[in-house]
Design a protein around this motif. Structure first.
Motif, PDB file in Angstrom:
ATOM      1  N   CYS A   1      -5.250  -0.282   5.843  1.00 42.29           N
ATOM      2  CA  CYS A   1      -5.891   1.039   5.902  1.00 42.29           C
ATOM      3  C   CYS A   1      -7.066   1.170   4.924  1.00 42.29           C
ATOM      4  O   CYS A   1      -7.789   2.158   4.956  1.00 42.29           O
ATOM      5  CB  CYS A   1      -4.878   2.156   5.655  1.00 42.29           C
ATOM      6  SG  CYS A   1      -4.389   2.344   3.928  1.00 42.29           S
TER       7      CYS A   1
ATOM      8  N   PHE B   1      -6.937   1.556   1.609  1.00 38.87           N
ATOM      9  CA  PHE B   1      -6.660   2.358   0.410  1.00 38.87           C
ATOM     10  C   PHE B   1      -6.893   1.524  -0.855  1.00 38.87           C
ATOM     11  O   PHE B   1      -6.411   0.398  -0.963  1.00 38.87           O
ATOM     12  CB  PHE B   1      -5.217   2.868   0.455  1.00 38.87           C
ATOM     13  CG  PHE B   1      -4.806   3.658  -0.750  1.00 38.87           C
ATOM     14  CD1 PHE B   1      -5.526   4.778  -1.149  1.00 38.87           C
ATOM     15  CD2 PHE B   1      -3.686   3.288  -1.488  1.00 38.87           C
ATOM     16  CE1 PHE B   1      -5.136   5.508  -2.260  1.00 38.87           C
ATOM     17  CE2 PHE B   1      -3.288   4.023  -2.599  1.00 38.87           C
ATOM     18  CZ  PHE B   1      -4.016   5.136  -2.981  1.00 38.87           C
TER      19      PHE B   1
ATOM     20  N   CYS C   1       0.129   3.220   3.601  1.00 37.60           N
ATOM     21  CA  CYS C   1       0.579   2.767   4.934  1.00 37.60           C
ATOM     22  C   CYS C   1       1.591   1.636   4.883  1.00 37.60           C
ATOM     23  O   CYS C   1       2.087   1.215   5.922  1.00 37.60           O
ATOM     24  CB  CYS C   1      -0.631   2.347   5.774  1.00 37.60           C
ATOM     25  SG  CYS C   1      -1.261   0.715   5.332  1.00 37.60           S
TER      26      CYS C   1
ATOM     27  N   GLY D   1       0.959  -1.431   4.088  1.00 32.57           N
ATOM     28  CA  GLY D   1       0.292  -2.716   4.334  1.00 32.57           C
ATOM     29  C   GLY D   1       0.188  -3.548   3.058  1.00 32.57           C
ATOM     30  O   GLY D   1       0.487  -3.088   1.963  1.00 32.57           O
TER      31      GLY D   1
ATOM     32  N   CYS E   1      -5.958  -2.114   0.409  1.00 34.84           N
ATOM     33  CA  CYS E   1      -5.016  -2.405   1.492  1.00 34.84           C
ATOM     34  C   CYS E   1      -5.769  -3.108   2.621  1.00 34.84           C
ATOM     35  O   CYS E   1      -6.847  -2.668   3.028  1.00 34.84           O
ATOM     36  CB  CYS E   1      -4.400  -1.106   1.986  1.00 34.84           C
ATOM     37  SG  CYS E   1      -3.367  -1.329   3.441  1.00 34.84           S
TER      38      CYS E   1
ATOM     39  N   CYS F   1       0.832  -1.201   0.000  1.00 37.38           N
ATOM     40  CA  CYS F   1       0.000   0.000   0.000  1.00 37.38           C
ATOM     41  C   CYS F   1       0.873   1.260   0.000  1.00 37.38           C
ATOM     42  O   CYS F   1       1.806   1.380   0.793  1.00 37.38           O
ATOM     43  CB  CYS F   1      -0.886  -0.034   1.239  1.00 37.38           C
ATOM     44  SG  CYS F   1      -1.791   1.474   1.526  1.00 37.38           S
TER      45      CYS F   1
HETATM   46 ZN   LIG Z   1      -2.704   0.907   3.572  1.00 33.26          ZN
END
Ligand SMILES: [Zn+2]
Length: 298
Positions: free
Chosen positions: A44, A46, A26, A28, A41, A23
């Motif tokens: 988060c 996204f 973040c 992730g 993600c 991501c």
């Molecule tokens: Zn993320």
């Protein structure tokens, strides 16, 4: 107008990418998401398009057709509406940064320069950059603006700014995280970043799902929500000062174009109807799914 419709073409077919990249917001892990074809993600939330684009693919997307029928009905013909919208954004920015008139402003994705030509009444100086050589040549020629064609990430600005703006641009970028990182470098502490983009967390986006009008890869690569935009900005040294969902002014012809040509490919019907003067009327539309964010560099 007819000529613009004739130039309308579907974007080039692009191979799906591999949903393995982390991501951008973040760090992730990402996984295939709803709507199909997108990835989200797991940490988060996204959302991004699942595409790998080459530099060549990107350059092709923003050839002249982009501003003339492919994505915008005719950007130059929409000048009056665009300027109205830009003035409203500038008034909001001036409320958040009351010393705006003392600030130097830089616009990333300045297109034909309509925004900067309005902004020069609100700030001390204006400059900008756009990927389109045709658009920036137009802005230099007609408005004598200090704008150039180029890629922001590879361009030293030569000075620090106290306002950087990016309208409806962040969703088009391959690496919005790198843009935000560089904007932090190019702003003085206390400088503001103002941007607009779709809000995939909005009620309209959630109701429309895959049919939400902002979902059109490959030109739109990333789909922020208020939460993921806030997270990206905070992680790069910004504090969000303002987040709103303003309406936009459009003429009826551009809405007709969107419905008949862009959405349902009925160019013949569009060409017949669009001659009617009634489509010159301007309306303010608010689906509450476009967010306006102003953040201050720490
Ligand atoms: Zn993320």
């Amino acid at each position: 107008m007819t000529e613009d419709v004739a130039r309308f073409a579907a974007p080039p077919a692009l191979a799906p990418g591999i949903a393995s990249a982390n991501c951008l917001v973040c760090g992730g892990a990402t996984q295939p998401s709803h709507p199909p074809g997108l990835v989200a993600c797991t940490r988060c939330g996204f959302v991004s398009a699942n595409l790998n684009l080459t530099e060549e693919d990107i350059a092709k997307l923003y050839e002249r057709g982009y501003f003339h029928g492919d994505e915008y009905l005719d950007y130059v013909a929409e000048e009056e509406s665009l300027r109205l919208n830009f003035r409203a954004r500038l008034r909001t920015l001036a409320r958040i940064a009351p010393d705006l008139h003392e600030r130097d402003m830089f616009e990333i994705g300045c297109a034909y320069g309509f925004f900067l030509d309005e902004a020069r009444h609100f700030v001390r100086s204006v400059a900008g950059l756009d990927i389109s050589g045709e658009a920036t040549a137009y802005g230099r020629g007609r408005f004598a603006l200090d704008i150039a064609q180029g890629d922001y990430l590879n361009r030293p600005l030569g000075k620090k700014y106290r306002a950087i703006v990016m309208w409806d641009t962040v969703e088009h970028l391959q690496r919005p995280d790198l843009f935000v990182e560089k904007i932090h470098v190019d702003l003085e502490p206390g400088g503001v970043l103002a941007l607009t983009t779709g809000d995939i967390g909005s009620l309209n986006a959630r109701l429309r799902g895959a049919k939400w009008r902002m979902i059109h890869p490959p030109t739109h690569l990333h789909y922020f929500s208020a939460a993921t935009m806030r997270l990206l900005l905070e992680r790069h040294g910004f504090d969000v000062m303002h987040l709103s969902h303003p309406g936009i002014s459009r003429n009826l012809r551009s809405i007709l174009y969107y419905v008949l040509v862009w959405r349902t490919r009925k160019s013949g019907l569009y060409n017949a109807l669009s001659r009617w003067r009634v489509f010159d009327l301007r309306v303010t539309v608010n689906m509450f799914d476009i967010m306006y964010v102003i953040a201050r560099r720490r």
